[in-house]
Design a protein around this motif. Sequence first.
Motif, PDB file in Angstrom:
ATOM      1  N   TYR A   1      21.607  64.956  17.595  1.00  0.00           N
ATOM      2  CA  TYR A   1      22.782  64.212  17.141  1.00  0.00           C
ATOM      3  C   TYR A   1      23.056  62.941  17.922  1.00  0.00           C
ATOM      4  O   TYR A   1      23.530  61.967  17.368  1.00  0.00           O
ATOM      5  N   VAL A   2      22.825  62.979  19.245  1.00  0.00           N
ATOM      6  CA  VAL A   2      23.192  61.833  20.082  1.00  0.00           C
ATOM      7  C   VAL A   2      22.071  61.501  21.047  1.00  0.00           C
ATOM      8  O   VAL A   2      21.081  62.221  21.154  1.00  0.00           O
TER       9      VAL A   2
ATOM     10  N   MET B   1      23.811  61.223  26.737  1.00  0.00           N
ATOM     11  CA  MET B   1      25.090  61.884  26.457  1.00  0.00           C
ATOM     12  C   MET B   1      25.158  63.286  27.061  1.00  0.00           C
ATOM     13  O   MET B   1      26.209  63.930  27.008  1.00  0.00           O
TER      14      MET B   1
ATOM     15  N   ASN C   1      20.824  54.223  18.003  1.00  0.00           N
ATOM     16  CA  ASN C   1      21.487  53.435  19.041  1.00  0.00           C
ATOM     17  C   ASN C   1      22.517  54.265  19.779  1.00  0.00           C
ATOM     18  O   ASN C   1      22.571  54.285  20.991  1.00  0.00           O
ATOM     19  N   CYS C   2      23.356  54.937  19.006  1.00  0.00           N
ATOM     20  CA  CYS C   2      24.524  55.584  19.599  1.00  0.00           C
ATOM     21  C   CYS C   2      24.535  57.051  19.178  1.00  0.00           C
ATOM     22  O   CYS C   2      24.463  57.946  19.997  1.00  0.00           O
ATOM     23  N   CYS C   3      24.602  57.303  17.893  1.00  0.00           N
ATOM     24  CA  CYS C   3      24.487  58.672  17.394  1.00  0.00           C
ATOM     25  C   CYS C   3      23.765  58.636  16.053  1.00  0.00           C
ATOM     26  O   CYS C   3      23.435  57.572  15.556  1.00  0.00           O
ATOM     27  N   ALA C   4      23.532  59.800  15.476  1.00  0.00           N
ATOM     28  CA  ALA C   4      22.721  59.866  14.255  1.00  0.00           C
ATOM     29  C   ALA C   4      23.344  59.084  13.100  1.00  0.00           C
ATOM     30  O   ALA C   4      22.648  58.729  12.159  1.00  0.00           O
TER      31      ALA C   4
ATOM     32  N   ASP D   1      24.245  56.072  13.040  1.00  0.00           N
ATOM     33  CA  ASP D   1      23.755  54.700  12.937  1.00  0.00           C
ATOM     34  C   ASP D   1      22.219  54.642  12.971  1.00  0.00           C
ATOM     35  O   ASP D   1      21.641  53.620  13.317  1.00  0.00           O
TER      36      ASP D   1
ATOM     37  N   ILE E   1      25.100  64.196  10.316  1.00  0.00           N
ATOM     38  CA  ILE E   1      25.870  62.985  10.625  1.00  0.00           C
ATOM     39  C   ILE E   1      27.292  63.357  11.037  1.00  0.00           C
ATOM     40  O   ILE E   1      27.853  62.791  11.976  1.00  0.00           O
TER      41      ILE E   1
ATOM     42  N   ALA F   1      27.179  64.697  14.473  1.00  0.00           N
ATOM     43  CA  ALA F   1      26.845  63.609  15.393  1.00  0.00           C
ATOM     44  C   ALA F   1      28.065  62.752  15.711  1.00  0.00           C
ATOM     45  O   ALA F   1      28.317  62.426  16.871  1.00  0.00           O
ATOM     46  N   ILE F   2      28.838  62.400  14.685  1.00  0.00           N
ATOM     47  CA  ILE F   2      30.016  61.546  14.940  1.00  0.00           C
ATOM     48  C   ILE F   2      31.015  62.293  15.813  1.00  0.00           C
ATOM     49  O   ILE F   2      31.570  61.738  16.773  1.00  0.00           O
TER      50      ILE F   2
ATOM     51  N   GLN G   1      29.675  62.621  19.393  1.00  0.00           N
ATOM     52  CA  GLN G   1      29.713  61.329  20.074  1.00  0.00           C
ATOM     53  C   GLN G   1      31.144  60.946  20.441  1.00  0.00           C
ATOM     54  O   GLN G   1      31.384  60.345  21.482  1.00  0.00           O
TER      55      GLN G   1
ATOM     56  N   ASN H   1      28.039  58.022   4.113  1.00  0.00           N
ATOM     57  CA  ASN H   1      26.675  57.778   4.571  1.00  0.00           C
ATOM     58  C   ASN H   1      25.653  58.539   3.754  1.00  0.00           C
ATOM     59  O   ASN H   1      24.546  58.069   3.513  1.00  0.00           O
TER      60      ASN H   1
ATOM     61  N   LEU I   1      31.780  53.547  12.620  1.00  0.00           N
ATOM     62  CA  LEU I   1      30.866  53.614  13.757  1.00  0.00           C
ATOM     63  C   LEU I   1      31.633  53.341  15.035  1.00  0.00           C
ATOM     64  O   LEU I   1      32.680  52.717  15.023  1.00  0.00           O
ATOM     65  N   CYS I   2      31.069  53.786  16.181  1.00  0.00           N
ATOM     66  CA  CYS I   2      31.733  53.433  17.431  1.00  0.00           C
ATOM     67  C   CYS I   2      31.394  51.984  17.760  1.00  0.00           C
ATOM     68  O   CYS I   2      30.334  51.473  17.412  1.00  0.00           O
TER      69      CYS I   2
ATOM     70  N   ALA J   1      28.139  50.622  19.123  1.00  0.00           N
ATOM     71  CA  ALA J   1      26.906  50.703  18.337  1.00  0.00           C
ATOM     72  C   ALA J   1      26.909  49.789  17.130  1.00  0.00           C
ATOM     73  O   ALA J   1      25.860  49.540  16.552  1.00  0.00           O
TER      74      ALA J   1
ATOM     75  N   PHE K   1      24.390  46.781  16.474  1.00  0.00           N
ATOM     76  CA  PHE K   1      23.006  47.051  16.073  1.00  0.00           C
ATOM     77  C   PHE K   1      22.913  47.269  14.569  1.00  0.00           C
ATOM     78  O   PHE K   1      21.959  46.833  13.926  1.00  0.00           O
ATOM     79  N   VAL K   2      23.899  47.949  14.027  1.00  0.00           N
ATOM     80  CA  VAL K   2      23.909  48.152  12.583  1.00  0.00           C
ATOM     81  C   VAL K   2      24.120  46.825  11.876  1.00  0.00           C
ATOM     82  O   VAL K   2      23.428  46.504  10.902  1.00  0.00           O
TER      83      VAL K   2
END
Lengths: 233, 337
Positions: A33-34, A38, A172-175, A177, B60, B63-64, B67, B236, B267-268, B271, B274-275
Amino acid sequence: MVAAVKRATQTLLLAVTGAVLLRMAAGDSYLRYVNSWMRWPLIACGAFLVALALLDVFREQGSQDDEHDAHVPRAAWLLFAPSLVFFLIAPPALGAHFAERAQSAVVPVDTSTEVDLPPLPEGDPVPVVLDEVLLRAAYDDGATLADRRLELTGFVSRDKAGTWFVTQFGMNCCAADATVMRVAASGVDAPPDDQWVRVVARHVSGTGDGGREEPEVVVEQLELIEAPKNQYR
Amino acid sequence: MSESTRQDSPPSTSGSTARRAVGLPVQAYVVFVAMAALVMSQQWLVPRLDSPALATWSTIFVAIVVQSIPFLVGGVLLAGVIATLLSERALRRLVPASPTLGVPVAGLAGVALPGCECASVPVASSLMRRGVAPSVALTFLLAAPAVNPVVLVSTAVAFPDRPEIVLARFLASLLTAVAVGWLWLRFAGRVPILHRRSTHDHDESTAQAFLGSVRHDFIHAAGFVVLGAMIAAAINTFVPRSIIDGVAGNVVLAVAAMALFAFVVALCSEADAFVAASLSAFSDTAKLVFMVVGPAMDVKLASMESGQFGGAFALRFVPLVIGVAVLSAVGMGWWLL
């Protein structure tokens, strides 16, 4: 009507969430996931949530009033969802399903800029990561890839037209993105989706030039392998 | 300690305390048993939930959440420090008395605080509870995740050799935060903002008050983070990328689409550069809109803010922020890019 989240349930919520974070970071599953850095924030955060819950259990009974339970938004129930999803669905790392729809890491390059790419290292076949193949193919018609046997690793995905790709996600940061990096493969029959493979292949000159499309490779050898611990780049 | 708490409590509270002392926390047991049952039936359930789309969504989603939670915990810890340890006097010295002056100061203060946007909601709420003017706290809320060094460095990495993009992002985000602060001060002073009381008031030790505040803020905000993550993951997974990419050609449509995209994917801020860089079909201005709107407002933040400050607040604040962010990003893009 959803019931208010009682204080004891809130404590359970903290404990479960903390425990799940610890469980994830203790093994390798957080890597699905990350990012790998992390791990320590997750361990610290999980331990903190568990400690917060334990403190509440050992606090003397009766010194707490339940008055503010009424103010806790009912959305707090949702905090059980990630833990349950983690245990019940055990979400895998992103795979072929998302590859078809993810943002491509291929960025069109301005071919007027001078770029001096060093030659590939020695070795035959030479192991190369997919982002490097994309980069090298984008400049000079892939001159630095010419006449080299490349060893590529990734999982199998395919597009609607039936072309199959050696694929990997960059993160980059988490799944959320994740960007997809892939090269179109030909020369051998496609293994099933999501199967990790190591191929020895040659770049088709001119494909992937300028970064507007995926490079193509002709596969000479195909080997099925186990998925790596960290499946992202 | 506990004696004084009980004496100060209103009668209804002591009634419920008495009831609780008799009954067990039934709800917690029921929830615990239900979870245990679900986890035990995992072997049976997992193969039945095996669909690629569901797997992608859940990856996803988790993951969010994973994170965000460490950043959220960092935010509620800082909010706890502000709520319990920072003295009135120190706070007064840090924040100018006049809100008109306080707004730009809060905007610049955001530069010093590398935080995720989910961290800044509890911090802003805690500032308001300590008597900081709402417009000042809201400016800080908008600035902190958008103009801090971590975000600027990641933008510089995502756009190599394009310092003007980093500058444009910095200025547009700062302008958004300050403009929203001033507009709020001028026009929305009377909009009700819920001030959720942080657990008990004064009759506790500092440590207890601190832990109480941390726990309270975390429980309040986390549910809304989860809700936002669910929606963002669904977008997404289920909206075809071709729809998102298809509008890139039209200038007006591209800006609107980027603002909407930033809002829904949540998104955070560390990050999103980059997107943005990878959205190669779009113009630089449209990318800038994406990077300015994203940290200021997204579905996760809107969800958290309506939970923290109330629906009436969110209904005005969310469109205001998006409008100002889009205008300032387009303006900066026209001027600098």
